[in-house]
Write a protein that holds these residues in place. Structure first.
Motif, mmCIF file in Angstrom:
data_model
loop_
_atom_site.group_PDB
_atom_site.id
_atom_site.type_symbol
_atom_site.label_atom_id
_atom_site.label_comp_id
_atom_site.label_asym_id
_atom_site.label_seq_id
_atom_site.Cartn_x
_atom_site.Cartn_y
_atom_site.Cartn_z
ATOM 1 N N PRO A 173 -21.929 -0.422 46.347
ATOM 2 C CA PRO A 173 -21.394 -1.062 47.553
ATOM 3 C C PRO A 173 -20.723 -0.024 48.460
ATOM 4 N N THR A 174 -20.931 -0.167 49.754
ATOM 5 C CA THR A 174 -20.388 0.783 50.721
ATOM 6 C C THR A 174 -18.874 0.895 50.597
ATOM 7 N N ALA A 175 -18.178 -0.221 50.410
ATOM 8 C CA ALA A 175 -16.713 -0.187 50.294
ATOM 9 C C ALA A 175 -16.270 0.650 49.098
ATOM 10 N N THR A 176 -17.007 0.588 48.013
ATOM 11 C CA THR A 176 -16.679 1.377 46.824
ATOM 12 C C THR A 176 -16.851 2.862 47.107
ATOM 13 N N LEU A 177 -17.961 3.219 47.748
ATOM 14 C CA LEU A 177 -18.193 4.625 48.074
ATOM 15 C C LEU A 177 -17.124 5.137 49.039
ATOM 16 N N ARG A 178 -16.762 4.334 50.030
ATOM 17 C CA ARG A 178 -15.705 4.742 50.970
ATOM 18 C C ARG A 178 -14.391 5.001 50.232
ATOM 19 N N HIS A 179 -14.070 4.143 49.278
ATOM 20 C CA HIS A 179 -12.826 4.325 48.515
ATOM 21 C C HIS A 179 -12.884 5.624 47.702
ATOM 22 N N LEU A 180 -14.021 5.907 47.083
ATOM 23 C CA LEU A 180 -14.171 7.146 46.326
ATOM 24 C C LEU A 180 -14.036 8.365 47.245
ATOM 25 N N VAL A 181 -14.610 8.288 48.436
ATOM 26 C CA VAL A 181 -14.500 9.390 49.396
ATOM 27 C C VAL A 181 -13.039 9.599 49.794
#
Length: 109
Positions: free
Chosen positions: A43-51
């Motif tokens: 999910p995009t939100a998960t990747l954004r949080h990891l970034v």
């Protein structure tokens, strides 16, 4: 004691994690790194949080490369690149280009 310890974490739990002095702090402990093993979709939100966590000093490792798409959408690759801060769309040859518009599969732009 020698060796490594690890835990699995869900997307919901991940958003509650914070970074302090390079360590990933969870409600149940703290860790030296987050390892994402071979995730093709995320999910995009998960990747954004990891970034964001990586920008805050966390070590985030993607084994096998970054996810190439998000679940449930046809053209997740562009969205994933945007989540990582690369906003240039991919052209028809598969290369990232600043001069061409991004198109979805089957569209004629």
């Amino acid at each position: 004691e020698l060796g490594y310890t690890f835990d699995y974490i869900s997307d919901r739990q991940l958003v509650r994690c914070k970074v302090d002095d390079g360590r990933v702090k969870t409600p149940g402990g703290d860790y030296a790194a987050i390892v994402i093993p071979g995730a093709r979709l995320m999910p995009t939100a998960t990747l954004r949080h990891l970034v964001r966590m990586a920008a805050d000093g966390a070590t985030v490792l993607f084994v096998g490369g970054l996810p190439t798409g998000r679940p449930g959408f046809l053209d997740g690759a562009i969205s994933m690149r945007r989540a990582c801060g690369t906003t240039r769309p991919r052209d028809s040859s598969g290369r990232w280009s600043a001069s061409k518009k991004a198109t979805s599969p089957g569209s004629t732009a």
